[in-house]
Design a protein around this motif. Structure first.
Motif, short mmCIF file in Angstrom:
data_model
loop_
_atom_site.label_atom_id
_atom_site.label_comp_id
_atom_site.label_asym_id
_atom_site.label_seq_id
_atom_site.Cartn_x
_atom_site.Cartn_y
_atom_site.Cartn_z
N VAL A 115 -8.58 27.33 -46.66
CA VAL A 115 -8.15 27.11 -45.02
C VAL A 115 -8.85 26.22 -44.15
N PRO A 116 -7.52 25.22 -43.00
CA PRO A 116 -8.14 24.20 -42.53
C PRO A 116 -9.18 24.82 -41.56
N LEU A 117 -9.19 23.22 -41.28
CA LEU A 117 -10.40 23.77 -39.69
C LEU A 117 -9.07 23.73 -38.95
N THR A 118 -8.52 25.21 -38.35
CA THR A 118 -7.76 25.28 -37.07
C THR A 118 -8.42 25.01 -35.81
N ASP A 119 -9.11 25.92 -35.26
CA ASP A 119 -9.71 26.25 -34.26
C ASP A 119 -9.98 24.34 -33.96
N THR A 120 -9.64 24.70 -32.77
CA THR A 120 -10.43 23.12 -32.32
C THR A 120 -11.74 23.09 -31.81
N THR A 121 -12.52 24.03 -31.74
CA THR A 121 -14.17 24.06 -31.06
C THR A 121 -14.17 24.05 -32.83
N ALA B 258 -17.18 20.07 -36.84
CA ALA B 258 -17.58 19.76 -38.07
C ALA B 258 -17.76 17.81 -38.09
N GLU B 259 -16.42 17.69 -36.97
CA GLU B 259 -16.75 16.37 -37.03
C GLU B 259 -18.34 15.94 -36.30
N ILE B 260 -18.76 16.55 -34.97
CA ILE B 260 -19.51 16.03 -35.09
C ILE B 260 -20.74 15.94 -35.87
N ALA B 261 -20.82 17.17 -37.35
CA ALA B 261 -21.57 17.27 -38.17
C ALA B 261 -21.33 15.44 -39.31
N ARG B 262 -20.31 15.22 -39.05
CA ARG B 262 -19.29 14.51 -39.92
C ARG B 262 -20.38 13.26 -39.40
N LYS B 263 -20.13 12.45 -37.98
CA LYS B 263 -20.76 11.66 -37.59
C LYS B 263 -21.94 11.46 -37.49
N MET B 264 -23.09 12.50 -37.91
CA MET B 264 -24.44 12.49 -37.54
C MET B 264 -24.97 12.88 -38.88
N TRP C 248 -27.11 20.68 -37.54
CA TRP C 248 -28.42 19.60 -38.75
C TRP C 248 -27.21 20.52 -40.36
N LEU C 249 -27.29 21.94 -39.71
CA LEU C 249 -26.64 22.96 -40.89
C LEU C 249 -26.01 22.58 -42.19
N ALA C 250 -24.53 22.02 -40.96
CA ALA C 250 -23.57 21.74 -40.94
C ALA C 250 -23.70 20.17 -42.15
N ALA C 251 -24.65 19.53 -41.48
CA ALA C 251 -24.35 17.76 -41.69
C ALA C 251 -25.39 18.41 -43.04
N ALA C 252 -26.23 18.97 -43.39
CA ALA C 252 -27.06 19.00 -44.64
C ALA C 252 -26.37 19.35 -45.62
N ALA C 253 -25.28 20.28 -45.31
CA ALA C 253 -24.36 21.48 -46.31
C ALA C 253 -22.53 20.16 -47.05
N MET C 254 -22.14 19.38 -45.91
CA MET C 254 -21.73 18.24 -46.27
C MET C 254 -22.21 17.42 -47.18
N GLU D 164 -14.39 21.51 -46.20
CA GLU D 164 -14.32 22.96 -45.13
C GLU D 164 -14.72 24.16 -45.48
N LEU D 165 -15.21 23.76 -46.59
CA LEU D 165 -16.41 25.54 -47.48
C LEU D 165 -17.63 24.91 -46.81
N ALA D 166 -17.95 23.55 -47.22
CA ALA D 166 -19.36 22.54 -46.75
C ALA D 166 -19.64 23.25 -45.03
N VAL D 167 -18.85 22.97 -44.20
CA VAL D 167 -19.11 23.12 -42.94
C VAL D 167 -19.08 24.08 -43.13
N ARG D 168 -18.93 25.61 -43.74
CA ARG D 168 -18.12 26.87 -42.73
C ARG D 168 -19.47 27.61 -43.88
N LEU D 169 -20.14 26.85 -45.50
CA LEU D 169 -21.21 27.97 -45.54
C LEU D 169 -22.79 28.22 -45.17
N PRO D 170 -23.26 27.38 -44.56
CA PRO D 170 -24.13 27.57 -43.32
C PRO D 170 -23.93 28.69 -42.71
N SER D 171 -22.71 29.08 -41.48
CA SER D 171 -22.25 29.82 -41.21
C SER D 171 -22.72 30.76 -42.36
N LEU D 172 -21.76 30.85 -42.75
CA LEU D 172 -21.61 32.64 -44.06
C LEU D 172 -23.23 32.81 -44.74
#
Length: 100
Positions: A4-10, A15-21, A47-53, A60-68
């Motif tokens: 499922v793509p990142l459809t929600d703007t938030t 995710a983009e902030i983590a990617r830039k980090m 930090w967690l999302a950036a580390a997972a990426m 999308e999985l890497a971005v969502r994995l820490p929250s899961l």
């Protein structure tokens, strides 16, 4: 989660902030744009999302994995604490009620 793509703007913004980090190597200042800091949220989730990426790639999985994983940990803690206080069935019921 992975398909499922990142459809929600938030969600896409964070995710983009983590990617830039990850891209810039700047783990102190979350960046909304390359020269615009983003101070609206504490950085732990970023930090967690950036580390997972960094570990699993920019998906999308890497971005969502820490929250899961953190959500599953909270459900387990809820069930365990309720089970210790009451009984096994109450722990299962508490985890089922607490799930999002």
């Amino acid at each position: 989660m992975a398909f499922v793509p990142l459809t929600d703007t938030t969600e896409a913004r964070y995710a983009e902030i983590a990617r830039k980090m990850l891209e810039t190597g700047n783990w102190i200042t979350p960046l909304h744009d390359y020269a615009v800091p983003f101070w609206a949220k504490p950085p732990l989730s970023t930090w967690l999302a950036a580390a997972a990426m960094g570990l699993f790639g920019e998906t999308e999985l890497a971005v969502r994995l820490p929250s899961l994983l953190l959500s599953l940990a909270v459900l387990w803690l809820t069930a365990d604490l309720t089970r210790r206080h009451s009984c096994r069935d109450a722990g299962i019921a508490a985890a089922l009620v607490a799930q999002p």
